[in-house]
Design a protein around this motif. Structure first.
Motif, mmCIF file in Angstrom:
data_model
loop_
_atom_site.group_PDB
_atom_site.id
_atom_site.type_symbol
_atom_site.label_atom_id
_atom_site.label_comp_id
_atom_site.label_asym_id
_atom_site.label_seq_id
_atom_site.Cartn_x
_atom_site.Cartn_y
_atom_site.Cartn_z
ATOM 1 N N LEU A 183 -5.950 -2.963 6.541
ATOM 2 C CA LEU A 183 -5.108 -2.621 5.716
ATOM 3 C C LEU A 183 -3.694 -3.287 5.535
ATOM 4 C CD1 LEU A 183 -7.311 -0.359 5.764
ATOM 5 C CD2 LEU A 183 -5.697 1.207 4.611
ATOM 6 N N LEU A 184 -3.251 -4.327 4.935
ATOM 7 C CA LEU A 184 -2.161 -5.049 5.092
ATOM 8 C C LEU A 184 -0.977 -4.649 4.274
ATOM 9 C CD1 LEU A 184 -3.845 -8.507 5.200
ATOM 10 C CD2 LEU A 184 -3.540 -6.844 6.857
ATOM 11 N N ALA A 185 0.408 -4.877 4.757
ATOM 12 C CA ALA A 185 1.433 -4.610 4.188
ATOM 13 C C ALA A 185 1.531 -5.077 2.541
ATOM 14 C CB ALA A 185 2.668 -5.030 4.881
ATOM 15 N N ASP A 186 0.989 -6.143 2.291
ATOM 16 C CA ASP A 186 1.049 -6.763 0.832
ATOM 17 C C ASP A 186 -0.120 -6.341 -0.028
ATOM 18 O OD1 ASP A 186 -1.330 -8.009 1.863
ATOM 19 O OD2 ASP A 186 -0.534 -10.126 1.987
ATOM 20 N N GLY A 187 -0.939 -5.131 0.559
ATOM 21 C CA GLY A 187 -1.811 -4.628 -0.270
ATOM 22 C C GLY A 187 -3.389 -5.070 -0.177
#
Length: 275
Positions: free
Chosen positions: A201-205
């Motif tokens: 799950l990445l910060a940019d979605g």
């Protein structure tokens, strides 16, 4: 707290086994020198004592020390020195509680072992050994020893962590099918199990998948600060924006727009997130 050795995760109640061997080796080496000096000094100061007695006293104490050395090793990892400087009273109370309990455990084990060894040695000589000075006399000496051993283990851990931080990675390669996605570690909010895959799950979605086990990913990410909060979740504490109880001893950690469970089966994760 988790410890890393040679790039692989090695955890035993938060303590690295190599710290025990390295710190313990230094302590035992110093103790052997003290045994030699104390034995010779006692023979000089007590000419009426049987010549084997001072050696039995000192060697039995050394055996007791070795048998109990794992106690300060574990407590040094369970309650590190930086808890004293942490904000709030809970870390300080935890620090005091752990080390008071560990001190008594160390002293009881140390005294119990050397008394047993001395009684065996004296019985072989046809005599009876009694602890003439009592437990509390030995406890006062063990207090100083315990504090010294804590300092040694903390120092060994500090050196190991600094050496590890020098080669700390800044990115992680996610193998998503035939392609590789190189992601800065700071952009990973969490990792969750998804069948035979793990989902990042990445910060940019983005939510790329990689065919791997949680254990394998944890072994690579725990050394750089990620925390296993649940059987199926690995979270990045640097992105924590909230922590709420979820009932029955479980919690929920907020990582921006992502919420992850914190299971009561992972108490060290909760301690880490609350610190």
């Amino acid at each position: 707290m988790k410890a890393v050795t040679n790039g692989k995760l090695s955890v035993m109640n938060g303590a690295a086994p190599k710290d025990l061997w390295r710190g313990g080796g230094l302590i035992v080496l110093g103790a052997v020198l003290v045994v030699a000096v104390n034995t010779l000094t006692t023979l000089w100061d007590m000419p009426d004592a049987k010549r084997w007695e001072p050696l039995v006293w000192e060697v039995s104490s050394l055996i007791g020390l070795v048998a109990a050395l794992w106690v300060p090793w574990l407590s040094a990892a369970k309650a590190p020195a930086d808890e004293v400087l942490a904000a709030g009273w809970k870390p300080k109370l935890h620090f005091i509680t752990v080390h008071v309990v560990a001190l008594f455990a160390y002293s009881l084990l140390h005294v119990g072992v050397f008394v047993l060894v001395r009684r065996l040695a004296y019985s072989l000589a046809g005599q009876v050994y009694t602890l003439s000075d009592g437990f509390w006399f030995e406890f006062r000496k063990d207090l100083l020893s315990y504090m010294l051993f804590l300092s040694v283990f903390w120092a060994v851990t500090h050196v190991r962590r600094n050496a590890r931080d020098e080669v700390r990675p800044v990115s992680f390669d996610i193998r998503d099918g035939a392609r590789i996605i190189r992601v800065p570690l700071a952009d990973i909010l969490a990792v969750t199990a998804a069948g035979n895959y793990v989902e990042f799950l990445l910060a940019d979605g983005r939510r790329p998948l990689m065919r791997a086990t949680m254990a394998a990913v944890e072994a690579r990410l725990a050394p750089v600060g990620f925390v296993r909060s649940h059987r199926s979740w690995l979270v990045n504490p640097d992105h924590m924006t909230g922590l709420e109880p979820a009932g029955s001893g479980d919690w929920t950690v907020s990582l921006g727009a992502v919420e992850a469970p914190v299971s009561r089966r992972y108490p060290q994760a909760l301690e880490r997130l609350r610190a």
